[in-house]
Design a protein around this motif. Structure first.
Motif, PDB file in Angstrom:
ATOM      1  N   THR A 226       0.861  -1.174   0.000  1.00  0.00           N
ATOM      2  CA  THR A 226       0.000   0.000   0.000  1.00  0.00           C
ATOM      3  C   THR A 226       0.901   1.228   0.000  1.00  0.00           C
ATOM      4  O   THR A 226       2.047   1.169   0.438  1.00  0.00           O
ATOM      5  N   PHE A 227       0.352   2.345  -0.485  1.00  0.00           N
ATOM      6  CA  PHE A 227       1.169   3.532  -0.700  1.00  0.00           C
ATOM      7  C   PHE A 227       0.705   4.693   0.172  1.00  0.00           C
ATOM      8  O   PHE A 227      -0.446   4.741   0.616  1.00  0.00           O
ATOM      9  N   GLN A 228       1.614   5.626   0.388  1.00  0.00           N
ATOM     10  CA  GLN A 228       1.287   6.801   1.188  1.00  0.00           C
ATOM     11  C   GLN A 228       0.153   7.591   0.538  1.00  0.00           C
ATOM     12  O   GLN A 228      -0.759   8.052   1.205  1.00  0.00           O
ATOM     13  N   VAL A 229       0.214   7.754  -0.772  1.00  0.00           N
ATOM     14  CA  VAL A 229      -0.857   8.399  -1.519  1.00  0.00           C
ATOM     15  C   VAL A 229      -1.765   7.297  -2.056  1.00  0.00           C
ATOM     16  O   VAL A 229      -1.308   6.393  -2.758  1.00  0.00           O
ATOM     17  N   SER A 230      -3.021   7.355  -1.727  1.00  0.00           N
ATOM     18  CA  SER A 230      -3.948   6.286  -2.082  1.00  0.00           C
ATOM     19  C   SER A 230      -3.970   6.039  -3.586  1.00  0.00           C
ATOM     20  O   SER A 230      -3.912   6.965  -4.389  1.00  0.00           O
TER      21      SER A 230
ATOM     22  N   GLY B 222      -2.255  11.380   6.963  1.00  0.00           N
ATOM     23  CA  GLY B 222      -3.438  12.169   6.682  1.00  0.00           C
ATOM     24  C   GLY B 222      -4.679  11.763   7.440  1.00  0.00           C
ATOM     25  O   GLY B 222      -5.749  12.353   7.233  1.00  0.00           O
ATOM     26  N   MET B 223      -4.576  10.781   8.324  1.00  0.00           N
ATOM     27  CA  MET B 223      -5.736  10.293   9.049  1.00  0.00           C
ATOM     28  C   MET B 223      -5.801  10.907  10.447  1.00  0.00           C
ATOM     29  O   MET B 223      -4.783  11.267  11.040  1.00  0.00           O
TER      30      MET B 223
ATOM     31  N   TYR C 153     -11.338   9.784   3.929  1.00  0.00           N
ATOM     32  CA  TYR C 153      -9.968   9.336   3.653  1.00  0.00           C
ATOM     33  C   TYR C 153      -9.646   8.021   4.365  1.00  0.00           C
ATOM     34  O   TYR C 153      -9.013   7.139   3.794  1.00  0.00           O
ATOM     35  N   GLY C 154     -10.097   7.878   5.598  1.00  0.00           N
ATOM     36  CA  GLY C 154      -9.834   6.642   6.326  1.00  0.00           C
ATOM     37  C   GLY C 154     -10.464   5.433   5.667  1.00  0.00           C
ATOM     38  O   GLY C 154      -9.896   4.329   5.684  1.00  0.00           O
ATOM     39  N   ASP C 155     -11.653   5.636   5.068  1.00  0.00           N
ATOM     40  CA  ASP C 155     -12.316   4.527   4.374  1.00  0.00           C
ATOM     41  C   ASP C 155     -11.587   4.169   3.088  1.00  0.00           C
ATOM     42  O   ASP C 155     -11.532   2.994   2.692  1.00  0.00           O
TER      43      ASP C 155
ATOM     44  N   LEU D 103       3.832  -4.686   2.463  1.00  0.00           N
ATOM     45  CA  LEU D 103       4.623  -3.475   2.649  1.00  0.00           C
ATOM     46  C   LEU D 103       3.662  -2.301   2.715  1.00  0.00           C
ATOM     47  O   LEU D 103       2.921  -2.047   1.760  1.00  0.00           O
ATOM     48  N   MET D 104       3.665  -1.575   3.830  1.00  0.00           N
ATOM     49  CA  MET D 104       2.729  -0.469   4.030  1.00  0.00           C
ATOM     50  C   MET D 104       3.528   0.817   4.215  1.00  0.00           C
ATOM     51  O   MET D 104       4.217   0.996   5.219  1.00  0.00           O
TER      52      MET D 104
END
Length: 258
Positions: A87-91, A178-179, A151-153, A171-172
């Motif tokens: 997963t990435f920092q920017v969705s 931003g949450m 954003y959390g969803d 890998l996260m």
């Protein structure tokens, strides 16, 4: 044997040494935090692990198989197919598609299926997609476009997409960036549940120290491409070099997590 074995990784960009002799192991069923100030080498390490960069030195083994060394590295898609999710920092969701369609597309990719006008992707793997959404608490919002979600969803949907490939290593990259504080804790508590239920190995970067100290089993701290400390929360919190790198001498690292 650990699921992930990283040995003496080195990576240079021109005259800048981004990684210098980085080594660590990660067994399944563990959350490992990779910490460090901006420019410490965290993103470079991630990009080597999932095949975006080839190291200049060292090697990476996943489940006993060498996936990267200074001579050759597997491509990101091949690493992904072995069971390494990210997963990435920017969705990275498709905002115009519904929640369930985003997950269905990930399932189509995993199963290497093609779709046509006679069999659109929207009709494929709905049950499996709904099961994944239920696991991340998003089943009730399956038909909503991702573009209208909080954003959390969106972060939960991205986690479901990553899980669609049935990864063994996740890998996260800045998963809670931003949450709000409550959302951060909910997402990481969910990640912890998945680690236990699926015996996942998770490597994550994070700037929120309350999240790190609450959920990480172990921590590794990088500075200028080198590991300066590793261990549990108490070891890292009281490590003098970590205190110096993060907050200056005389201040307790992770104070906000107490």
């Amino acid at each position: 044997m650990s699921l992930l074995q990283v040995r003496d990784l080195g990576k240079n960009f021109g005259g800048v040494r981004a990684l210098d002799g980085v080594s660590f192991d990660l067994p399944e069923g563990q959350l490992l935090a990779l910490l460090g100030p901006n420019g410490a080498g965290k993103s470079t390490c991630f990009n080597i692990l999932n095949g975006q960069y080839r190291p200049d030195a060292g090697s990476v083994h996943f489940d006993g198989r060498e996936i990267s060394n200074a001579r050759r590295s597997m491509k990101p898609r091949d690493v992904w197919r072995l069971g390494v999710g990210r997963t990435f920092q920017v969705s990275a969701t498709f905002s115009s598609m519904t929640v369930i369609e985003n997950v269905q597309m990930a399932l189509v990719s995993r199963k290497r299926k093609l779709f046509s006008l006679w069999r659109p992707a929207a009709g494929m793997y709905r049950d499996e997609a709904m099961e994944l959404l239920a696991q991340v608490g998003m089943a009730a919002q399956a038909q909503r476009p991702c573009g209208v979600l909080a954003y959390g969803d969106v972060k939960r949907v991205e986690l479901a997409i990553a899980l669609a490939n049935r990864p063994r290593l996740l890998l996260m990259d800045e998963p809670t960036a931003g949450m709000a504080p409550g959302e951060r804790n909910e997402l990481m508590a969910l990640t912890r549940e998945l680690v236990v239920a699926r015996k996942l190995a998770v490597l994550f970067t994070e700037h929120s120290m309350d999240v790190v100290f609450a959920f990480a089993d172990r921590m590794i701290v990088l500075a200028r491409g080198r590991i300066i400390a590793q261990g549990d929360g108490e070891t890292i919190r009281n490590h003098p070099q970590v205190q110096e790198v993060y907050l200056g001498s005389g201040t307790t690292f992770g104070q906000e997590a107490q």
